[in-house]
Motif scaffolding. Structure first.
Motif: not given
Length: 473
Positions: A12-13, A207-212, A242-244
Protein backbone atom coordinates in the motif's frame (compact mmCIF):
# COMPACT_ATOMS: atom_id res chain seq x y z
CA UNK A 1 14.17 2.53 -20.88
CA UNK A 2 12.23 1.72 -17.70
CA UNK A 3 10.63 -1.69 -17.80
CA UNK A 4 7.71 -2.73 -15.63
CA UNK A 5 8.78 -4.65 -12.54
CA UNK A 6 7.28 -7.90 -11.29
CA UNK A 7 5.67 -7.99 -7.86
CA UNK A 8 3.99 -10.57 -5.71
CA UNK A 9 3.65 -9.15 -2.18
CA UNK A 10 1.03 -6.73 -0.89
CA UNK A 11 2.01 -3.07 -0.97
CA UNK A 12 0.00 0.00 0.00
CA UNK A 13 1.12 3.61 -0.16
CA UNK A 14 0.57 7.12 1.08
CA UNK A 15 1.57 9.85 -1.35
CA UNK A 16 0.89 13.37 -0.06
CA UNK A 17 1.70 16.63 -1.79
CA UNK A 18 3.79 18.93 0.48
CA UNK A 19 1.64 22.03 0.08
CA UNK A 20 0.73 22.48 3.76
CA UNK A 21 0.63 20.71 7.10
CA UNK A 22 -1.04 17.31 6.90
CA UNK A 23 -4.74 17.45 7.86
CA UNK A 24 -7.04 14.84 9.37
CA UNK A 25 -8.43 13.55 6.07
CA UNK A 26 -4.95 12.75 4.78
CA UNK A 27 -3.88 11.35 8.14
CA UNK A 28 -6.79 8.91 8.04
CA UNK A 29 -5.87 7.86 4.50
CA UNK A 30 -2.31 7.22 5.66
CA UNK A 31 -3.58 5.32 8.69
CA UNK A 32 -5.95 3.06 6.73
CA UNK A 33 -3.23 2.34 4.18
CA UNK A 34 -0.76 1.49 6.93
CA UNK A 35 -3.30 -0.68 8.79
CA UNK A 36 -4.16 -2.60 5.59
CA UNK A 37 -0.49 -3.28 4.85
CA UNK A 38 0.19 -4.33 8.42
CA UNK A 39 -2.93 -6.53 8.52
CA UNK A 40 -1.91 -8.32 5.31
CA UNK A 41 1.77 -8.45 6.36
CA UNK A 42 2.63 -6.29 3.37
CA UNK A 43 4.72 -3.20 2.70
CA UNK A 44 3.66 0.39 3.44
CA UNK A 45 5.29 2.96 1.15
CA UNK A 46 5.65 6.73 1.48
CA UNK A 47 6.06 8.80 -1.69
CA UNK A 48 6.17 12.59 -1.96
CA UNK A 49 4.21 14.02 -4.91
CA UNK A 50 5.93 17.37 -5.33
CA UNK A 51 5.74 18.14 -9.05
CA UNK A 52 3.65 21.26 -8.45
CA UNK A 53 6.63 23.61 -8.17
CA UNK A 54 4.56 26.65 -7.27
CA UNK A 55 2.83 25.09 -4.27
CA UNK A 56 5.24 22.41 -2.98
CA UNK A 57 7.57 23.34 -0.15
CA UNK A 58 10.38 21.28 1.38
CA UNK A 59 9.39 22.66 4.79
CA UNK A 60 6.09 20.79 4.57
CA UNK A 61 7.83 17.63 3.38
CA UNK A 62 9.98 17.59 6.52
CA UNK A 63 6.95 18.45 8.66
CA UNK A 64 4.77 15.61 7.36
CA UNK A 65 7.62 13.10 7.76
CA UNK A 66 8.15 14.25 11.33
CA UNK A 67 4.42 14.23 12.10
CA UNK A 68 3.85 10.74 10.67
CA UNK A 69 6.74 9.36 12.70
CA UNK A 70 5.42 11.06 15.84
CA UNK A 71 2.06 9.42 15.15
CA UNK A 72 3.75 6.02 14.94
CA UNK A 73 3.04 5.41 11.23
CA UNK A 74 6.40 4.09 10.11
CA UNK A 75 6.80 3.14 6.46
CA UNK A 76 8.77 0.19 5.10
CA UNK A 77 9.82 1.79 1.83
CA UNK A 78 10.11 5.29 0.46
CA UNK A 79 11.35 8.69 1.53
CA UNK A 80 14.32 8.58 3.94
CA UNK A 81 13.95 4.79 4.16
CA UNK A 82 14.92 3.86 0.63
CA UNK A 83 14.02 0.88 -1.52
CA UNK A 84 14.70 -0.53 -4.95
CA UNK A 85 12.06 1.53 -6.79
CA UNK A 86 13.16 5.07 -5.94
CA UNK A 87 13.61 7.91 -6.16
CA UNK A 88 10.60 8.56 -3.93
CA UNK A 89 10.20 12.27 -4.60
CA UNK A 90 8.29 12.80 -7.84
CA UNK A 91 10.37 15.89 -8.56
CA UNK A 92 13.32 13.51 -9.03
CA UNK A 93 11.50 11.19 -11.46
CA UNK A 94 11.10 13.44 -14.51
CA UNK A 95 13.24 11.22 -16.76
CA UNK A 96 10.96 8.28 -15.97
CA UNK A 97 7.85 10.26 -16.85
CA UNK A 98 9.46 11.55 -20.03
CA UNK A 99 10.20 8.01 -21.18
CA UNK A 100 6.56 7.01 -20.87
CA UNK A 101 5.43 10.24 -22.52
CA UNK A 102 7.47 9.28 -25.56
CA UNK A 103 5.94 5.82 -25.60
CA UNK A 104 2.41 7.23 -25.54
CA UNK A 105 3.21 9.75 -28.28
CA UNK A 106 4.72 7.00 -30.43
CA UNK A 107 1.58 4.92 -29.90
CA UNK A 108 -0.55 7.96 -30.88
CA UNK A 109 -2.18 7.80 -27.44
CA UNK A 110 -1.11 11.35 -26.53
CA UNK A 111 -1.07 14.67 -28.39
CA UNK A 112 -0.11 18.31 -27.70
CA UNK A 113 -2.89 20.68 -26.66
CA UNK A 114 -2.61 24.44 -27.22
CA UNK A 115 -5.99 25.43 -25.79
CA UNK A 116 -5.82 28.27 -23.25
CA UNK A 117 -7.47 28.09 -19.86
CA UNK A 118 -9.91 30.81 -20.97
CA UNK A 119 -10.97 28.72 -23.99
CA UNK A 120 -11.36 25.60 -21.87
CA UNK A 121 -13.37 27.45 -19.22
CA UNK A 122 -15.74 28.90 -21.84
CA UNK A 123 -16.27 25.50 -23.41
CA UNK A 124 -17.04 23.91 -20.01
CA UNK A 125 -19.57 26.64 -19.27
CA UNK A 126 -21.35 26.10 -22.59
CA UNK A 127 -21.47 22.34 -22.00
CA UNK A 128 -22.95 22.77 -18.53
CA UNK A 129 -25.57 25.21 -19.80
CA UNK A 130 -26.65 22.67 -22.42
CA UNK A 131 -26.86 19.91 -19.81
CA UNK A 132 -23.80 18.02 -20.97
CA UNK A 133 -21.00 16.77 -18.70
CA UNK A 134 -17.93 19.02 -18.91
CA UNK A 135 -15.25 17.28 -20.96
CA UNK A 136 -12.56 18.28 -23.40
CA UNK A 137 -13.86 18.70 -26.93
CA UNK A 138 -10.84 17.14 -28.60
CA UNK A 139 -10.11 20.29 -30.60
CA UNK A 140 -6.33 19.78 -30.65
CA UNK A 141 -6.60 16.08 -31.37
CA UNK A 142 -7.30 16.95 -35.00
CA UNK A 143 -4.30 19.26 -35.52
CA UNK A 144 -1.94 18.32 -38.33
CA UNK A 145 1.81 18.07 -37.76
CA UNK A 146 2.25 21.33 -39.65
CA UNK A 147 -0.27 23.13 -37.44
CA UNK A 148 1.45 21.77 -34.35
CA UNK A 149 4.87 22.96 -35.49
CA UNK A 150 3.51 26.39 -36.42
CA UNK A 151 2.05 26.89 -32.94
CA UNK A 152 5.27 25.76 -31.29
CA UNK A 153 7.20 28.18 -33.54
CA UNK A 154 4.92 30.94 -32.25
CA UNK A 155 6.21 30.20 -28.74
CA UNK A 156 3.03 28.54 -27.48
CA UNK A 157 3.88 25.86 -24.93
CA UNK A 158 1.41 23.00 -25.16
CA UNK A 159 0.21 20.59 -22.53
CA UNK A 160 0.06 16.90 -23.44
CA UNK A 161 -3.28 15.11 -23.43
CA UNK A 162 -3.99 11.41 -23.16
CA UNK A 163 -6.27 10.25 -25.97
CA UNK A 164 -8.99 7.98 -24.64
CA UNK A 165 -10.42 5.35 -26.91
CA UNK A 166 -13.95 6.20 -27.96
CA UNK A 167 -17.03 4.12 -27.12
CA UNK A 168 -15.18 2.14 -24.46
CA UNK A 169 -16.47 1.10 -21.03
CA UNK A 170 -13.87 1.18 -18.27
CA UNK A 171 -14.75 -0.98 -15.29
CA UNK A 172 -13.07 -1.83 -12.03
CA UNK A 173 -14.11 -3.41 -8.75
CA UNK A 174 -13.73 -0.88 -5.96
CA UNK A 175 -12.63 -2.57 -2.73
CA UNK A 176 -15.13 -0.43 -0.82
CA UNK A 177 -17.91 0.36 -3.31
CA UNK A 178 -18.05 -2.66 -5.58
CA UNK A 179 -18.14 -2.55 -9.39
CA UNK A 180 -17.72 0.86 -11.02
CA UNK A 181 -18.41 1.58 -14.70
CA UNK A 182 -17.40 4.63 -16.74
CA UNK A 183 -17.92 5.48 -20.39
CA UNK A 184 -14.83 6.89 -22.08
CA UNK A 185 -16.99 9.28 -24.12
CA UNK A 186 -18.07 10.94 -20.85
CA UNK A 187 -14.52 11.38 -19.58
CA UNK A 188 -12.83 13.18 -22.44
CA UNK A 189 -9.12 13.45 -23.18
CA UNK A 190 -7.18 14.76 -20.17
CA UNK A 191 -3.86 16.45 -19.47
CA UNK A 192 -0.95 14.20 -18.54
CA UNK A 193 1.82 16.78 -18.89
CA UNK A 194 1.72 20.42 -17.88
CA UNK A 195 2.99 23.15 -20.18
CA UNK A 196 6.16 23.34 -18.06
CA UNK A 197 6.84 19.67 -18.74
CA UNK A 198 5.99 18.37 -15.26
CA UNK A 199 3.61 15.52 -14.53
CA UNK A 200 0.22 16.29 -12.92
CA UNK A 201 -1.36 13.97 -10.37
CA UNK A 202 -3.37 11.96 -12.87
CA UNK A 203 -0.27 10.75 -14.68
CA UNK A 204 2.62 10.69 -12.19
CA UNK A 205 0.52 9.05 -9.49
CA UNK A 206 -0.55 6.20 -11.75
CA UNK A 207 2.90 5.62 -13.28
CA UNK A 208 4.58 5.56 -9.88
CA UNK A 209 2.04 3.20 -8.33
CA UNK A 210 2.68 0.75 -11.15
CA UNK A 211 6.46 1.03 -11.18
CA UNK A 212 6.76 0.87 -7.40
CA UNK A 213 4.66 -2.26 -7.20
CA UNK A 214 1.72 -0.80 -5.29
CA UNK A 215 -0.99 -3.46 -5.20
CA UNK A 216 -3.69 -1.77 -3.09
CA UNK A 217 -4.64 1.91 -3.26
CA UNK A 218 -6.85 3.43 -0.57
CA UNK A 219 -7.89 7.04 -1.08
CA UNK A 220 -10.84 9.39 -0.71
CA UNK A 221 -14.02 8.97 -2.69
CA UNK A 222 -13.29 12.29 -4.41
CA UNK A 223 -10.80 10.31 -6.52
CA UNK A 224 -13.35 7.82 -7.90
CA UNK A 225 -13.62 9.65 -11.23
CA UNK A 226 -9.82 9.76 -11.54
CA UNK A 227 -9.50 6.00 -11.37
CA UNK A 228 -10.83 5.09 -14.87
CA UNK A 229 -8.46 7.65 -16.39
CA UNK A 230 -5.50 6.20 -14.53
CA UNK A 231 -6.51 2.67 -15.46
CA UNK A 232 -6.62 3.76 -19.11
CA UNK A 233 -3.05 5.11 -18.87
CA UNK A 234 -1.71 1.97 -17.24
CA UNK A 235 -3.43 -0.38 -19.69
CA UNK A 236 -2.16 1.64 -22.66
CA UNK A 237 1.39 1.22 -21.32
CA UNK A 238 0.87 -2.44 -20.32
CA UNK A 239 1.66 -1.57 -16.73
CA UNK A 240 0.11 -3.38 -13.73
CA UNK A 241 -3.11 -1.91 -12.38
CA UNK A 242 -3.51 -1.90 -8.58
CA UNK A 243 -6.72 -2.59 -6.72
CA UNK A 244 -8.50 0.62 -5.77
CA UNK A 245 -10.66 1.38 -2.75
CA UNK A 246 -12.32 4.76 -2.22
CA UNK A 247 -13.15 5.60 1.37
CA UNK A 248 -15.94 7.93 2.43
CA UNK A 249 -14.89 11.51 3.07
CA UNK A 250 -14.90 13.11 6.51
CA UNK A 251 -17.61 15.75 6.90
CA UNK A 252 -18.62 18.16 9.62
CA UNK A 253 -21.64 17.62 11.90
CA UNK A 254 -23.77 19.52 9.38
CA UNK A 255 -22.76 17.17 6.56
CA UNK A 256 -20.65 19.72 4.71
CA UNK A 257 -16.97 19.10 3.90
CA UNK A 258 -14.83 19.12 7.04
CA UNK A 259 -13.22 22.52 7.62
CA UNK A 260 -11.75 24.74 10.31
CA UNK A 261 -15.20 25.97 11.28
CA UNK A 262 -15.99 22.39 12.40
CA UNK A 263 -12.90 22.32 14.60
CA UNK A 264 -10.71 20.54 12.09
CA UNK A 265 -7.01 21.30 12.26
CA UNK A 266 -3.73 19.87 11.11
CA UNK A 267 -1.96 16.97 12.78
CA UNK A 268 0.77 19.45 13.73
CA UNK A 269 -1.80 21.61 15.56
CA UNK A 270 -3.25 18.62 17.43
CA UNK A 271 0.25 17.58 18.42
CA UNK A 272 1.04 21.05 19.73
CA UNK A 273 -2.21 21.07 21.73
CA UNK A 274 -1.03 17.94 23.54
CA UNK A 275 -3.08 15.23 21.84
CA UNK A 276 -1.42 11.84 22.15
CA UNK A 277 -0.69 9.70 19.07
CA UNK A 278 -2.83 6.76 20.15
CA UNK A 279 -5.77 9.06 20.89
CA UNK A 280 -5.70 10.28 17.29
CA UNK A 281 -5.16 6.76 15.93
CA UNK A 282 -8.01 5.24 17.96
CA UNK A 283 -10.35 8.03 16.88
CA UNK A 284 -9.48 8.17 13.19
CA UNK A 285 -9.46 4.38 12.82
CA UNK A 286 -13.14 4.43 13.81
CA UNK A 287 -14.01 7.37 11.56
CA UNK A 288 -15.39 5.41 8.62
CA UNK A 289 -14.36 1.96 9.88
CA UNK A 290 -16.44 -0.22 12.21
CA UNK A 291 -14.64 -2.30 14.86
CA UNK A 292 -17.77 -3.36 16.75
CA UNK A 293 -16.48 -2.10 20.12
CA UNK A 294 -14.92 0.92 21.83
CA UNK A 295 -11.95 -0.82 23.42
CA UNK A 296 -8.68 1.10 23.50
CA UNK A 297 -6.31 -0.52 20.99
CA UNK A 298 -2.61 -0.29 20.24
CA UNK A 299 -1.47 0.24 16.66
CA UNK A 300 -0.78 -3.48 16.28
CA UNK A 301 -4.24 -4.31 17.63
CA UNK A 302 -5.87 -1.79 15.28
CA UNK A 303 -4.10 -3.46 12.36
CA UNK A 304 -5.07 -6.95 13.48
CA UNK A 305 -8.75 -5.97 13.60
CA UNK A 306 -8.79 -3.84 10.45
CA UNK A 307 -11.08 -5.20 7.71
CA UNK A 308 -11.82 -3.83 4.26
CA UNK A 309 -15.42 -4.98 4.56
CA UNK A 310 -15.83 -2.81 7.66
CA UNK A 311 -15.13 0.42 5.76
CA UNK A 312 -18.22 2.60 5.50
CA UNK A 313 -19.64 3.88 2.23
CA UNK A 314 -21.45 6.84 3.77
CA UNK A 315 -19.64 10.01 4.90
CA UNK A 316 -17.92 9.90 8.29
CA UNK A 317 -18.93 12.76 10.60
CA UNK A 318 -16.19 14.43 12.60
CA UNK A 319 -17.01 14.61 16.31
CA UNK A 320 -14.70 16.60 18.59
CA UNK A 321 -16.22 14.99 21.69
CA UNK A 322 -15.22 11.56 20.42
CA UNK A 323 -11.67 12.74 19.82
CA UNK A 324 -11.57 14.05 23.40
CA UNK A 325 -12.98 10.75 24.66
CA UNK A 326 -10.07 8.89 23.11
CA UNK A 327 -7.64 11.46 24.49
CA UNK A 328 -8.98 10.71 27.98
CA UNK A 329 -8.68 6.98 27.39
CA UNK A 330 -5.12 7.35 26.15
CA UNK A 331 -4.00 9.51 29.07
CA UNK A 332 -5.40 6.88 31.46
CA UNK A 333 -3.34 4.20 29.68
CA UNK A 334 -0.05 6.04 30.20
CA UNK A 335 2.34 4.72 32.79
CA UNK A 336 3.31 7.25 35.45
CA UNK A 337 6.75 7.62 33.84
CA UNK A 338 5.22 8.14 30.37
CA UNK A 339 2.79 10.68 31.80
CA UNK A 340 5.63 12.58 33.47
CA UNK A 341 7.62 12.65 30.24
CA UNK A 342 4.53 13.80 28.30
CA UNK A 343 3.93 16.86 30.50
CA UNK A 344 7.44 18.18 29.81
CA UNK A 345 10.18 19.97 31.75
CA UNK A 346 8.34 23.26 32.26
CA UNK A 347 5.71 21.46 34.36
CA UNK A 348 8.17 19.06 35.96
CA UNK A 349 10.10 22.04 37.36
CA UNK A 350 7.03 23.26 39.29
CA UNK A 351 6.37 20.00 41.16
CA UNK A 352 8.64 19.19 44.15
CA UNK A 353 10.60 16.01 43.52
CA UNK A 354 9.29 14.35 46.67
CA UNK A 355 5.70 14.99 45.51
CA UNK A 356 6.07 13.76 41.91
CA UNK A 357 4.54 10.29 42.21
CA UNK A 358 1.72 11.46 44.46
CA UNK A 359 0.99 14.37 42.11
CA UNK A 360 0.87 12.15 39.01
CA UNK A 361 -1.41 9.62 40.72
CA UNK A 362 -3.80 12.38 41.77
CA UNK A 363 -3.86 14.44 38.60
CA UNK A 364 -3.69 11.87 35.78
CA UNK A 365 -7.39 10.80 36.07
CA UNK A 366 -8.48 14.45 35.95
CA UNK A 367 -6.71 15.89 32.91
CA UNK A 368 -6.64 15.58 29.13
CA UNK A 369 -3.80 17.93 28.20
CA UNK A 370 -0.47 19.19 29.56
CA UNK A 371 -1.93 22.69 29.97
CA UNK A 372 -4.36 21.30 32.55
CA UNK A 373 -1.50 19.54 34.33
CA UNK A 374 0.36 22.85 34.45
CA UNK A 375 -2.68 24.58 35.93
CA UNK A 376 -2.89 21.92 38.66
CA UNK A 377 0.85 22.08 39.33
CA UNK A 378 0.65 25.85 39.75
CA UNK A 379 -2.50 25.56 41.87
CA UNK A 380 -0.87 23.10 44.26
CA UNK A 381 2.73 24.33 44.40
CA UNK A 382 2.71 28.00 43.31
CA UNK A 383 0.49 31.00 43.95
CA UNK A 384 -3.18 30.87 42.99
CA UNK A 385 -4.43 33.39 40.48
CA UNK A 386 -7.38 35.61 41.32
CA UNK A 387 -10.72 33.84 41.58
CA UNK A 388 -13.17 34.31 38.77
CA UNK A 389 -16.56 35.90 39.45
CA UNK A 390 -18.33 32.57 40.05
CA UNK A 391 -15.60 31.32 42.38
CA UNK A 392 -15.54 34.60 44.31
CA UNK A 393 -19.29 34.28 44.84
CA UNK A 394 -18.80 30.81 46.39
CA UNK A 395 -16.07 32.12 48.71
CA UNK A 396 -18.21 35.11 49.77
CA UNK A 397 -21.25 32.91 50.31
CA UNK A 398 -19.29 30.58 52.60
CA UNK A 399 -18.39 33.57 54.76
CA UNK A 400 -15.53 34.57 57.02
CA UNK A 401 -16.72 32.29 59.84
CA UNK A 402 -16.36 29.25 57.57
CA UNK A 403 -12.70 29.99 56.78
CA UNK A 404 -11.91 31.03 60.37
CA UNK A 405 -13.10 27.61 61.48
CA UNK A 406 -11.14 25.98 58.67
CA UNK A 407 -7.96 27.58 60.05
CA UNK A 408 -8.80 26.39 63.57
CA UNK A 409 -9.44 22.86 62.28
CA UNK A 410 -6.19 22.87 60.29
CA UNK A 411 -4.19 23.88 63.37
CA UNK A 412 -5.97 21.27 65.50
CA UNK A 413 -5.97 18.31 63.11
CA UNK A 414 -3.21 19.01 60.62
CA UNK A 415 -3.95 17.96 57.03
CA UNK A 416 -6.60 15.39 57.99
CA UNK A 417 -9.32 16.16 55.43
CA UNK A 418 -11.99 14.07 57.14
CA UNK A 419 -11.51 15.75 60.52
CA UNK A 420 -11.41 19.24 58.98
CA UNK A 421 -14.65 18.72 57.07
CA UNK A 422 -16.31 17.18 60.14
CA UNK A 423 -15.24 20.22 62.19
CA UNK A 424 -16.71 22.61 59.62
CA UNK A 425 -19.92 20.65 59.41
CA UNK A 426 -20.39 20.83 63.18
CA UNK A 427 -19.23 24.40 63.76
CA UNK A 428 -20.66 26.16 60.68
CA UNK A 429 -23.62 23.87 60.04
CA UNK A 430 -23.00 23.25 56.34
CA UNK A 431 -23.07 20.05 54.31
CA UNK A 432 -22.86 18.74 50.77
CA UNK A 433 -21.75 21.23 48.14
CA UNK A 434 -21.81 24.12 50.59
CA UNK A 435 -19.30 22.20 52.73
CA UNK A 436 -16.88 20.96 50.09
CA UNK A 437 -16.95 23.52 47.27
CA UNK A 438 -15.54 26.51 49.23
CA UNK A 439 -12.68 24.31 50.47
CA UNK A 440 -11.87 23.08 46.99
CA UNK A 441 -11.94 26.54 45.40
CA UNK A 442 -9.98 28.18 48.21
CA UNK A 443 -7.25 25.55 48.07
CA UNK A 444 -6.96 24.94 44.30
CA UNK A 445 -8.92 27.53 42.33
CA UNK A 446 -10.81 24.63 40.72
CA UNK A 447 -14.43 23.56 41.15
CA UNK A 448 -13.63 19.94 40.35
CA UNK A 449 -10.67 17.60 40.58
CA UNK A 450 -9.05 14.97 42.77
CA UNK A 451 -10.47 13.90 46.14
CA UNK A 452 -10.00 16.51 48.85
CA UNK A 453 -7.95 14.11 50.94
CA UNK A 454 -5.46 13.75 48.09
CA UNK A 455 -5.29 17.52 47.62
CA UNK A 456 -4.69 18.05 51.33
CA UNK A 457 -1.75 15.66 51.23
CA UNK A 458 -0.14 17.58 48.36
CA UNK A 459 -0.46 21.11 49.75
CA UNK A 460 1.73 22.22 52.63
CA UNK A 461 -0.01 23.32 55.88
CA UNK A 462 1.53 26.78 55.51
CA UNK A 463 0.05 27.17 52.04
CA UNK A 464 -3.33 25.84 53.16
CA UNK A 465 -3.49 28.36 56.00
CA UNK A 466 -2.54 31.24 53.72
CA UNK A 467 -5.27 30.28 51.26
CA UNK A 468 -7.91 29.93 53.97
CA UNK A 469 -6.95 33.38 55.17
CA UNK A 470 -7.98 34.80 51.77
CA UNK A 471 -11.55 33.99 52.79
CA UNK A 472 -11.19 35.79 56.12
CA UNK A 473 -9.42 39.03 55.22
Amino acid sequence: MFEKPAFSSIKTRFCPSPTGYIHLGNVRTALFSALLAKHLKGCFLLRIEDTDKARSDEVFTHALIEDLRWLGLHWDEGVEVGGEFGPYHQSHRQNIYDDYYERLIAMKMAYPCFCTEAQLSLHRTLQQKSGKPPRYSGACRRLSETEIQNKIAMGIKPTLRFQLLENETITFVDMVRGEQRFESNDLGDFVIRRADGTAPFMYGNAIDDALMGVTHVLRGEDHVANTPRQIAILKALSLPVPKYGHIALIVGPDGSPLSKRHGSRSLRALREEGFLPLAILNYLSRLGHYFGHDQFLSLDELAAQFKMESLAKSPAKYNEKQLLFWQTQTVSQLSDNAFWEWVGPSIQSIVPENKQHEFVAAIKPNVQFPLEVKQWAEALFAELPSFNEQQEAVIQSAGKAYFSEAIIALEAHGKDAEKITTHLKEKVGVKGKALFMPLRIALTGHEHGPDLGVLFSLISPKTMKRRFERGVY
